[in-house]
Design a protein around this motif. Sequence first.
Motif, PDB file in Angstrom:
ATOM      1  N   GLU A   1       0.736  -1.146   0.067  1.00  0.00           N
ATOM      2  CA  GLU A   1       0.068   0.031  -0.005  1.00  0.00           C
ATOM      3  C   GLU A   1       1.080   1.259   0.023  1.00  0.00           C
ATOM      4  N   LYS A   2       2.052   1.330   0.801  1.00  0.00           N
ATOM      5  CA  LYS A   2       2.640   2.342   0.713  1.00  0.00           C
ATOM      6  C   LYS A   2       3.687   2.559  -0.531  1.00  0.00           C
ATOM      7  N   LEU A   3       4.215   1.529  -1.013  1.00  0.00           N
ATOM      8  CA  LEU A   3       4.977   1.522  -2.574  1.00  0.00           C
ATOM      9  C   LEU A   3       4.023   1.942  -3.359  1.00  0.00           C
ATOM     10  N   ALA A   4       2.707   1.754  -3.371  1.00  0.00           N
ATOM     11  CA  ALA A   4       1.867   2.056  -4.464  1.00  0.00           C
ATOM     12  C   ALA A   4       1.622   3.598  -4.744  1.00  0.00           C
ATOM     13  N   ASP A   5       2.130   4.500  -3.647  1.00  0.00           N
ATOM     14  CA  ASP A   5       2.299   5.941  -3.651  1.00  0.00           C
ATOM     15  C   ASP A   5       3.426   6.276  -4.295  1.00  0.00           C
ATOM     16  N   ARG A   6       4.258   5.431  -4.496  1.00  0.00           N
ATOM     17  CA  ARG A   6       5.630   5.849  -5.249  1.00  0.00           C
ATOM     18  C   ARG A   6       5.931   5.287  -6.517  1.00  0.00           C
TER      19      ARG A   6
END
Length: 195
Positions: A63-68
């Motif tokens: 979920e956090k990597l999806a922002d990057r």
Amino acid sequence: MTYNSASLTSDFFEALYQQNSDPWQFETSEYEAQKYLATLAALPHPLYQSGFEIGGSIGILTEKLADRCQSLLSVDVSTIAQSQAIKRCHRLTNIDFQMMSVPQEFPDKSFDLIVLSEVGYYWCREDLEKAQNLMLDQLKPQGHLLLVHWIVDARVLPLTGHQVHDTFLELVPTRLKQLKSLSTTEYRLDLFEKI
């Protein structure tokens, strides 16, 4: 020293998730929260075109990597874990979830970011080397490879976190350039760039 000569199989992980939906406390652990912050902070680019996460588990880091990442492929060997990840990330349209057992399976596409977090020590040395070659083959030139692994000794695992990272360090400076390195008492983080 290697304590287990074979890679751990999908059956091992399915059994873990059947007993506990979050066996490593990814959702609640302060250790995990701090490690995720360090993982994201280590990425040099604010946005990557195509990311690949090996071993996405229940999707906390996914979920956090999806922002990057403009697009992110997250794979895992556990159907139970990945179903949780899909639910967690249901609103995010830039993530593709696939069941995949690396290195026996590997996506036939290129990436400018590959994240191997808390996975490499589940492989035997032969599988680690196969995975390493596949990652480097599919990583674009100047693409980033981020490794993060627990380094506390665990005798049930085929490899240690240090062994995983040192295997990639052997490719510096011929195939990889090391951009960052961080060691705490519990985990090690190394960022590489493909030459």
